[in-house]
Design a protein around this motif. Structure first.
Motif, PDB file in Angstrom:
ATOM      1  N   UNK A 159      75.751  61.137  57.810  1.00  0.00           N
ATOM      2  CA  UNK A 159      76.108  62.211  58.742  1.00  0.00           C
ATOM      3  C   UNK A 159      75.918  61.778  60.193  1.00  0.00           C
ATOM      4  N   UNK A 160      74.831  61.079  60.502  1.00  0.00           N
ATOM      5  CA  UNK A 160      74.553  60.690  61.882  1.00  0.00           C
ATOM      6  C   UNK A 160      75.599  59.715  62.405  1.00  0.00           C
ATOM      7  N   UNK A 161      75.997  58.766  61.580  1.00  0.00           N
ATOM      8  CA  UNK A 161      77.004  57.794  62.020  1.00  0.00           C
ATOM      9  C   UNK A 161      78.390  58.426  62.106  1.00  0.00           C
ATOM     10  N   UNK A 162      78.681  59.334  61.186  1.00  0.00           N
ATOM     11  CA  UNK A 162      79.958  60.033  61.253  1.00  0.00           C
ATOM     12  C   UNK A 162      80.096  60.844  62.524  1.00  0.00           C
ATOM     13  N   UNK A 163      79.010  61.535  62.911  1.00  0.00           N
ATOM     14  CA  UNK A 163      79.034  62.336  64.140  1.00  0.00           C
ATOM     15  C   UNK A 163      79.216  61.447  65.369  1.00  0.00           C
ATOM     16  N   UNK A 172      88.790  59.258  62.432  1.00  0.00           N
ATOM     17  CA  UNK A 172      89.011  59.138  60.994  1.00  0.00           C
ATOM     18  C   UNK A 172      87.857  58.411  60.290  1.00  0.00           C
ATOM     19  N   UNK A 173      87.343  57.338  60.904  1.00  0.00           N
ATOM     20  CA  UNK A 173      86.232  56.633  60.261  1.00  0.00           C
ATOM     21  C   UNK A 173      84.980  57.515  60.278  1.00  0.00           C
ATOM     22  N   UNK A 174      84.841  58.347  61.309  1.00  0.00           N
ATOM     23  CA  UNK A 174      83.733  59.288  61.345  1.00  0.00           C
ATOM     24  C   UNK A 174      83.840  60.327  60.235  1.00  0.00           C
ATOM     25  N   UNK A 175      85.051  60.845  60.029  1.00  0.00           N
ATOM     26  CA  UNK A 175      85.261  61.824  58.961  1.00  0.00           C
ATOM     27  C   UNK A 175      84.972  61.212  57.588  1.00  0.00           C
ATOM     28  N   UNK A 176      85.265  59.916  57.437  1.00  0.00           N
ATOM     29  CA  UNK A 176      85.008  59.267  56.147  1.00  0.00           C
ATOM     30  C   UNK A 176      83.523  59.288  55.807  1.00  0.00           C
ATOM     31  N   UNK A 177      82.672  59.180  56.823  1.00  0.00           N
ATOM     32  CA  UNK A 177      81.240  59.204  56.540  1.00  0.00           C
ATOM     33  C   UNK A 177      80.722  60.626  56.320  1.00  0.00           C
ATOM     34  N   UNK A 178      81.435  61.626  56.817  1.00  0.00           N
ATOM     35  CA  UNK A 178      81.090  62.994  56.443  1.00  0.00           C
ATOM     36  C   UNK A 178      81.389  63.227  54.960  1.00  0.00           C
ATOM     37  N   UNK A 179      82.477  62.606  54.471  1.00  0.00           N
ATOM     38  CA  UNK A 179      82.772  62.675  53.037  1.00  0.00           C
ATOM     39  C   UNK A 179      81.676  61.965  52.241  1.00  0.00           C
ATOM     40  N   UNK A 180      81.207  60.814  52.763  1.00  0.00           N
ATOM     41  CA  UNK A 180      80.128  60.089  52.085  1.00  0.00           C
ATOM     42  C   UNK A 180      78.836  60.906  52.072  1.00  0.00           C
ATOM     43  N   UNK A 220      83.684  49.379  63.653  1.00  0.00           N
ATOM     44  CA  UNK A 220      83.369  48.341  62.674  1.00  0.00           C
ATOM     45  C   UNK A 220      81.955  48.477  62.122  1.00  0.00           C
ATOM     46  N   UNK A 221      81.043  49.026  62.895  1.00  0.00           N
ATOM     47  CA  UNK A 221      79.696  49.246  62.381  1.00  0.00           C
ATOM     48  C   UNK A 221      79.704  50.145  61.154  1.00  0.00           C
ATOM     49  N   UNK A 222      80.602  51.125  61.145  1.00  0.00           N
ATOM     50  CA  UNK A 222      80.742  52.017  59.996  1.00  0.00           C
ATOM     51  C   UNK A 222      81.623  51.385  58.922  1.00  0.00           C
ATOM     52  N   UNK A 223      82.747  50.873  59.330  1.00  0.00           N
ATOM     53  CA  UNK A 223      83.744  50.352  58.390  1.00  0.00           C
ATOM     54  C   UNK A 223      83.184  49.220  57.529  1.00  0.00           C
ATOM     55  N   UNK A 224      82.415  48.320  58.121  1.00  0.00           N
ATOM     56  CA  UNK A 224      81.943  47.150  57.379  1.00  0.00           C
ATOM     57  C   UNK A 224      80.884  47.467  56.341  1.00  0.00           C
ATOM     58  N   UNK A 225      80.450  48.712  56.281  1.00  0.00           N
ATOM     59  CA  UNK A 225      79.506  49.079  55.231  1.00  0.00           C
ATOM     60  C   UNK A 225      80.184  49.245  53.869  1.00  0.00           C
ATOM     61  N   UNK A 226      81.497  49.055  53.837  1.00  0.00           N
ATOM     62  CA  UNK A 226      82.192  49.081  52.545  1.00  0.00           C
ATOM     63  C   UNK A 226      81.623  48.024  51.605  1.00  0.00           C
ATOM     64  N   UNK A 271      86.473  59.273  42.660  1.00  0.00           N
ATOM     65  CA  UNK A 271      87.383  59.854  43.655  1.00  0.00           C
ATOM     66  C   UNK A 271      86.715  60.022  45.016  1.00  0.00           C
ATOM     67  N   UNK A 272      85.381  60.170  45.035  1.00  0.00           N
ATOM     68  CA  UNK A 272      84.695  60.250  46.325  1.00  0.00           C
ATOM     69  C   UNK A 272      84.953  58.983  47.145  1.00  0.00           C
ATOM     70  N   UNK A 273      84.695  57.830  46.550  1.00  0.00           N
ATOM     71  CA  UNK A 273      84.898  56.570  47.272  1.00  0.00           C
ATOM     72  C   UNK A 273      86.374  56.320  47.544  1.00  0.00           C
TER      73      UNK A 273
END
Length: 499
Positions: free
Chosen positions: A471-475, A379-387, A306-312, A403-405
């Motif tokens: 990158x740090x949060x995705x890892x 999967x949520x980690x991979x999403x932040x690698x895309x970001x 949720x720490x990553x997800x809620x940054x939407x 398309x990135x988002x």
């Protein structure tokens, strides 16, 4: 969403009205939560944009770091207050009355946001946070009450249907409230959120007769002595806080940081303290204590997620506003429209996942809850690698393709569907009887912990517009997912027969 007749468990024709094969009461809870989420996500789609917008544009003119910190702390408090909300349901009013009162508080809060004054805006945020905390744990608990058998095969599917109601409201909100708020008037958008909550209350009161009788009971009512002690302690803490802030105010050093820092620290300390407190309760049975030990693993995994997800609604929303091309075929759309992508994906994919879990269960091949959590984190980690890649592409002020988002939200949605509805259901299964509603509050404390970490990083000056941030949060998320999967066989035996 029409009801249908079904057969009872003996195979004879029954008269129980059902909703998509689920208990009839789920329909009313579905509609109540849909409109409550409409109000919540509509306001949230505007929040960080309104905070960061210049005063000449009708906003409050905060810098990016402060706007993100306010958003993160607000979101953390919404879920932090789910804990006392669950306590009210367990010990004071019962789940049904608590939801009725909380919905009214939320409605008032949104209308306060509609008043064009800074003071009423922050008071309104406090109202919404308090009301949402009271509502969230109890309405989810009432869904659980519809399934007396904890291993009812419809249970996970029922929570997934309920989750679709959440996402239907979340999908419609940015398209309407976001559009009006950004293109017409911020405060008119906030007023629309208040109307949404009012509609949710109408559906809720209409459906009382379809709810489980257990929802109207107070599982562990306070004794008169306990009630007096609670009121006394609350009054003492309120006086202490009032005196402390009065002293700071008289020194002339009072600023928003004096609110953000204490709430951030509270959002990190309280979840840890409460988990320890519940686990060490001497009234719990050995099986309940064992289940709580297993629950800690799920809690930590959810906090990272949720720490990553809620940054939407914060860092990704600001990226959409500043770094993304907001036009399609010559039509320019508001940045808040991106907030509808996740619920749109959920509505498309949730039925697939609900069917998939049942189909795999019948074949004895359904992944364990731990495996689902692991997938969600990866999967949520991979999403932040895309970001990270999107942020690099936006270097030098380049406006990148939407398309990135769209890809980021798709990855996060698939991860969410393997973790969030399953986590809600699991919490009702692992919860000690004494803490039925409160454990829903504990589940939401995972969101508090995750959002508080993001707020803390912002208060310490971490930049959100760099590849390093993503990158740090995705890892971290990917590593956490791998760790959860590796230790799954050590956790499963502690779940006390729950699967």
């Amino acid at each position: 969403m029409a009801s249908s007749l079904t057969k009872d468990s003996t195979g004879t024709a029954g008269t129980e009205r059902t909703f998509l094969g689920q208990p009839r009461g789920l329909a009313n809870l579905f509609m109540t939560e849909m409109w409550e989420r409409y109000s919540f996500y509509g306001m949230r789609a505007l929040l960080v944009l309104y905070l960061a917008a210049g005063v000449k544009d009708g906003g409050l003119g905060f810098d990016t770091a402060t706007a993100v910190a306010i958003y993160s702390v607000y979101n953390a408090m919404v879920y932090l207050l789910a804990l006392p909300g669950g306590w009210f349901g367990d010990r004071v009013w019962g789940a049904r009355k608590t939801v009725a009162v909380s919905g009214t508080i939320i409605m008032v809060g949104h209308f306060l946001l509609a008043v064009p004054a800074t003071a009423s805006f922050f008071i309104g945020l406090a109202f919404i946070a308090a009301g949402s905390g009271l509502l969230k744990a109890n309405i989810s608990t009432m869904v659980g009450h519809l399934y007396p058998d904890k291993n009812d095969p419809r249970r996970d599917g029922g929570f997934t249907v309920f989750y679709m109601g959440i996402n239907l409201g979340a999908f419609l909100a940015p398209l309407t409230i976001g559009l009006v708020g950004q293109k017409v008037n911020w405060h008119l958008g906030f007023a629309m959120a208040g109307v949404g909550m009012a509609l949710g209350l109408v559906f809720y009161f209409m459906g009382f007769r379809h709810l489980a009788p257990e929802s109207n009971m107070v599982p562990a009512p306070l004794s008169p002595a306990e009630r007096t002690a609670v009121i006394r302690k609350a009054a003492i803490w309120a006086v202490v806080a009032a005196v402390a802030y009065a002293v700071v105010g008289m020194t002339g050093s009072l600023s928003i940081d004096w609110v953000l820092w204490p709430l951030t620290i509270l959002g990190l300390a309280l979840p840890a303290w409460y988990l320890v407190r519940v686990k060490r309760d001497p009234e719990l049975s050995q099986v309940e204590r064992s289940r709580m030990s297993a629950y800690v693993w799920f809690f930590v995994a959810a906090a990272v997620f949720w720490g990553i997800y809620d940054q939407t609604g914060s860092t990704l929303s600001l990226f959409a506003d500043k770094n993304t091309d907001l036009s399609i075929f010559g039509w320019e759309f508001p940045a808040s429209y991106f907030q509808s992508l996740n619920p749109l994906y959920v509505m498309a994919l949730a039925p697939v996942f609900a069917w998939l879990w049942v189909a795999l269960s019948r074949r004895g091949k359904e992944p364990s809850t731990l495996a689902k959590f692991s997938n969600g984190l990866v999967l949520v980690g991979l999403s932040f690698f895309v970001m990270m890649l999107a942020q690099a592409a936006a270097a030098g002020g380049v406006k990148v393709t939407p398309l990135w988002l769209a890809a980021v939200y798709l990855l996060q949605t698939v991860g969410e569907l393997t973790l969030s509805p399953v986590g809600l259901s699991l919490t009702t299964k692992l919860a000690p009887e004494k803490y039925a509603s409160q454990m829903m509050g504990v589940w939401f404390l995972a969101v508090t912990a995750g959002d508080s970490v993001i707020a803390l990083l912002q208060l310490m000056g971490a930049p959100t517009d760099t590849e390093w941030w993503f990158a740090s949060q995705g890892a971290l998320a990917v590593l956490a997912g791998v760790a959860i999967y590796m230790f799954r066989k050590k956790v499963q035996p502690h779940m006390g027969g729950v699967h």
